[in-house]
Write a protein that holds these residues in place. Sequence first.
Motif, PDB file in Angstrom:
ATOM      1  N   VAL B 151      60.661 -21.124  24.206  1.00  0.00           N
ATOM      2  CA  VAL B 151      60.108 -19.978  24.920  1.00  0.00           C
ATOM      3  C   VAL B 151      60.689 -19.950  26.327  1.00  0.00           C
ATOM      4  N   ILE B 153      60.110 -18.283  29.691  1.00  0.00           N
ATOM      5  CA  ILE B 153      59.306 -17.403  30.525  1.00  0.00           C
ATOM      6  C   ILE B 153      59.900 -17.379  31.928  1.00  0.00           C
ATOM      7  N   LEU B 197      64.153 -29.797  30.876  1.00  0.00           N
ATOM      8  CA  LEU B 197      62.703 -30.017  30.981  1.00  0.00           C
ATOM      9  C   LEU B 197      62.030 -29.862  29.621  1.00  0.00           C
ATOM     10  N   VAL B 203      58.405 -31.133  28.532  1.00  0.00           N
ATOM     11  CA  VAL B 203      57.461 -30.429  29.399  1.00  0.00           C
ATOM     12  C   VAL B 203      57.022 -29.174  28.667  1.00  0.00           C
ATOM     13  N   ASP B 204      55.752 -28.856  28.755  1.00  0.00           N
ATOM     14  CA  ASP B 204      55.272 -27.618  28.157  1.00  0.00           C
ATOM     15  C   ASP B 204      56.186 -26.480  28.596  1.00  0.00           C
ATOM     16  N   GLN B 205      56.666 -25.690  27.641  1.00  0.00           N
ATOM     17  CA  GLN B 205      57.706 -24.709  27.957  1.00  0.00           C
ATOM     18  C   GLN B 205      57.220 -23.618  28.905  1.00  0.00           C
ATOM     19  N   ILE B 206      55.930 -23.287  28.783  1.00  0.00           N
ATOM     20  CA  ILE B 206      55.392 -22.264  29.694  1.00  0.00           C
ATOM     21  C   ILE B 206      55.350 -22.817  31.122  1.00  0.00           C
ATOM     22  N   ILE B 207      54.951 -24.083  31.252  1.00  0.00           N
ATOM     23  CA  ILE B 207      54.892 -24.677  32.585  1.00  0.00           C
ATOM     24  C   ILE B 207      56.301 -24.827  33.156  1.00  0.00           C
ATOM     25  N   THR B 210      57.348 -21.566  34.392  1.00  0.00           N
ATOM     26  CA  THR B 210      56.633 -21.191  35.609  1.00  0.00           C
ATOM     27  C   THR B 210      57.185 -21.930  36.818  1.00  0.00           C
ATOM     28  N   VAL B 211      57.528 -23.208  36.624  1.00  0.00           N
ATOM     29  CA  VAL B 211      58.134 -23.980  37.707  1.00  0.00           C
ATOM     30  C   VAL B 211      59.390 -23.269  38.195  1.00  0.00           C
ATOM     31  N   ASP B 415      58.898 -21.141  17.416  1.00  0.00           N
ATOM     32  CA  ASP B 415      58.955 -20.713  18.806  1.00  0.00           C
ATOM     33  C   ASP B 415      57.961 -21.499  19.651  1.00  0.00           C
ATOM     34  N   GLY B 416      58.473 -22.172  20.685  1.00  0.00           N
ATOM     35  CA  GLY B 416      57.584 -22.861  21.618  1.00  0.00           C
ATOM     36  C   GLY B 416      57.212 -24.265  21.194  1.00  0.00           C
ATOM     37  N   PRO B 418      58.095 -28.051  20.668  1.00  0.00           N
ATOM     38  CA  PRO B 418      59.146 -29.021  20.955  1.00  0.00           C
ATOM     39  C   PRO B 418      59.567 -29.739  19.689  1.00  0.00           C
TER      40      PRO B 418
END
Lengths: 443, 422
Positions: B151, B153, B197, B203-207, B210-211, B415-416, B418
Amino acid sequence: MSDERPKGPWEGGPDSTFAREIAAGDEALDRPHPTGPGGRRTIWPRIDLRAIGRGLVVPVLAIFTALVIGAFIIVLSDPAFWQELATDPLGAIATGIGNVFAAYGALITGSLGSPTEIVQAIGSGDSKAITMAFQPISETLLSATPLIFAGLAVALGFRAGLFNIGVEGQLYLGAIFAVYAGFAITGLPWFIHLPLAILAGMLGGAIWAFVPGFLKARTGAHEVIVTIMMNYISYQVVMLVLKTPGFQRPGRDDPISQNVLPSATLPPLIPDLRVHVGFFLALIAAAVVSWLLFRSTKGYEFRAVGLNPGAAKYAGMNIGRTTILAMVASGALAGLAGGVEMLGTQGNLTPGFSPGYGFDAIALALLGGSRPLGVVAAAILFGALRAGSTPMQAATGTPVDLVVVIQALVIMFVAAPALVRAIYRIKVGRTTGTEVFSKGWGA
Amino acid sequence: MTAAAATAATTAGRVVTRERVLGVGYIVIAILMVVFLGGGIAGEESKFGLNVGPRPVIPLPDLVVPAQLTVYLLAGICAFAGVVQLLRAGVRWWAVLLGIVAVCLVAAFLTWAAAGRSMSLVGLMSQTLQRSVPIAFGAFSGLLCERSGVVNIAIEGMLLCGAFAAAVAASIAGNVWVGIAAAIVVGGFLGLLLAVLAIRYFVDQIIAGTVINIGAAGLTAFLSSKVLVALPDLNNPPRFLPDKIPGLGDIPIVGPILFTNSLFVYAMFVLILVIHLALFYTRYGLRVRAVGEHPIAAETVGIDVVRTRYINVVLGGMMAGFGGAYFTLGSTGSFDKGMTAGKGFIGLAAMIFGGWTPIGAFFASLIFGFADALQNRLSILNVGIPSEVLLMVPYIVTIAVVAGLVGRVRMPAADGKPFRRE
C-alpha cells in the motif's frame, strides 16, 4: 434459572483464551499489559524499572538519531556552508557544527529556560524576574496542552485499530464549536458557561469524526483517506464560518472570530504566565483515557476489535458500533484539543491557529506506545520542541519546520525498532511484527 | 421512509432495495433540479464557448441554449431514469442509469451556472485534462505499488518532493528535462525508502507512508523557507509550454482539448498504454500480479517476491515524482509549501475508483480533474456559491467515491500484507 447470557471475560467474567490473547497482544506490541502480577488489573502499568528501561531504549535512541539527522539538515541546507567548503573545508565544518549547537541551544533555552537565569532570579527574590525565568517552561506546557489531547485521540484510535489522521480537522471543528459557545452564549456564570463551551468543543470533534467512523463501519471506506479529505474540508469550513456575519468579529475584514467571553475562558495557572488550567484538564483526560482503555468494558472491546476483529466478532462484539464509538471518542478528544486551545490560549479563532497539532499527534501516539502516560511524556517533549522552535528561528534563522522533519524521523524510527537496533547494533531479544492498519482499503 | 426501506431490505433482499432507493433518489434529484436550478433562470440563455485561443483555424459558433428549458429537459431525463429504475428494479444496467443521471445533473448545473453568461466549454474540458494529470500520475504510482501488494499512501509526499526537486534542479540547470529527471530520481528514492521500511523492516505500510508524507511536508517547507527564500533564483524554473501537435491540434473541439498540451498530458497518455500492456500482456506483469494476489504461491513457483515488490515500489515512487514535477514545471512555475493540496490522496481514490487498472484510474482522474476545474471556473464566473464551498467539492467527491465503491471493486488480495519467508 437466570436468563442472562454468561458474562464474557471483558465484562469481568471468567478468563478465557481470548483474554489471554489480548494480554499477549499488548505484550507483543512491546507494551506492558495492564494486568499486573497476580492478574490484578491496575490503572497504571505495573512499575517494573527494568521493563521501563528496556521500553525506553528505542524511543530515546529514536529521538537522538532524529536530532543527529536534523543537525545534518541544518548544516547541509545552509548555502554559506557550501561556499565556505570550497575554500576552507575544516573551517566550514567547524562553522556548521557551531551552527548546530547554536540552533539546538536556542531550542533548549527557548523551551526550558536558562539555568543561570532561573538561579539568579530565585536568588534575587524578585517575583517578576522569577516569572520571566520560568516563562519558557510555561510556554512548553502551553504547547503540550493541545498535544496531549490530540495525542490521546490518536492513541485511542490506534488501540481500536483505527488510524485517525483526521485529528487536525476534528480539532478545527472543536475550535469552531467551542469559540461559538464561548462568545454567543451570554449571561451565564463561569461554572456553567466554561464546561458548556468545553463540551461544545468535544461535540464538534465528535461530529466530524463520526463521518469517517460511520463510513468505515457501513461501507468499509478506509478511515485514512476519509479523514484526510475531512481535514481539507475542515479548512474550508473554518474559512466559511469566519466570513459569516455573527461569527466574524464586527468591523473586521480579515477572517477572525469574536473573542471568547471571560466567563468561558480557562484561567491561567500562575498569574502572568500563559500556561492555563487546560493543562490540568489534559492530565485528567489522560487518566480518563487510561481508565477507559484498561479498566472499562468498552475499552476492552476497543482493544479487542483493534487486535483481532475476527475474534472480537466471534466473541459477540459489534464491530461496526465499536468502530463508530471509538472514532467518536477519538474525535471528542481531538475536539477538546481545539476547544481548550481556543478557550485557554488563543481566545479567538483564526484560520491557521494549529501549527499541525493533529499531525504531531500521530508521532506522539507512536512515541508513547499508545499509552496515555507515554503520550503525556511525549507531548511535553514535543511541546518543548514546538515552544523552542520559534526562539530558534528568531535567534539562528533555522526555520520552525525543522521540528516537523525531526518528528517524522522520530515516528519512522519508533515504528521501525529493527532499524534503530540495526544502527546501534543492539541485540534483539524477541521481535514481533504488528500489522494493524494496512489491511488494504477495508473491502 | 428509511425504516420502510430497511424492512424491505430484510424481506426482498438487499439488491432490489438498493435499486429502489436509487430510483427514488433519481426522481428526488430531478425535482431538486427543477426547483433549485430551473427556478430563477426564466428567459435567460446559456452560452457555451466551443473555441479556445485567439485564431482557430476552423471557428465554431458558440452553443447557445435556452437555460430554463434545458434544465427542465435534463430533469425530465433524470425522472425518466428514476421511473425505469423503479419499475425494473434489479435490472443489470443500473450503472448506465447512474451515469446518465450524473451527466444530466452536471449538465443542468453547468446550464444554470452559465445562465445569462458565457462559459467556455472547451476551456473547461481542457482544464479538466490538465488538472487530472497529477491525480492520474498519483493513481498510476499507487496501482504499481498495490498490484505488487504494497500500500502506497506516501504518494502525496512523493508528489511534493518531486515538485520541489523539479523546481530546484530545473532552475539550476536552466533546463526543464533536468528538472524532470531530478523529480523522478527523488521520487524513486522515496519509493525505495517506503520499500525498505515496509518490506525489510515490516513497518506498518500506512505508518511508513505517513512518515514519508509528514517528512516530505516538513523537509520541503524547511528548505523552501531556508534556501528558496534566500536564493529566489533557485525557484524560478523554465516551464513546459503547451505544444500544439500540427494538424491534429487544429481539429475543432478535440484539437484544443487533446492535442494542445504540455509534455505531461502526452506522457500521461503514453503511460496509460505502457502500464496497461506491461501489467496485463507481459511476463513481468503476470509476475507482479501473482505477487500481489498470492505471494506465497508466487514464491513457490520461483518468483522473487521481495525483489518484485522493491522494483514496483521504486517504479511507483518514480511515477509520483514525475507527476510532482507537473506542479512546478507544468503548472505554476514555482514551488510553494504544501502546493500539492491532497492530490496524492485523491490519486489513491482514483486508483480505487478505477479498480486498480490504468485505464480505469485515468477516467477516474478525469472525474476528479473535472471537479477541480469546475470549482476553478465557477469561482471565476462568480455564481453566488461561496468559493470555500466550491473548494470542498473535489474532497467531497473523493469521500463519496471511496465510500461508494470500496467493497464493490476487487483489490489485489495481498494488498498491504507484509511478506515473510517461512
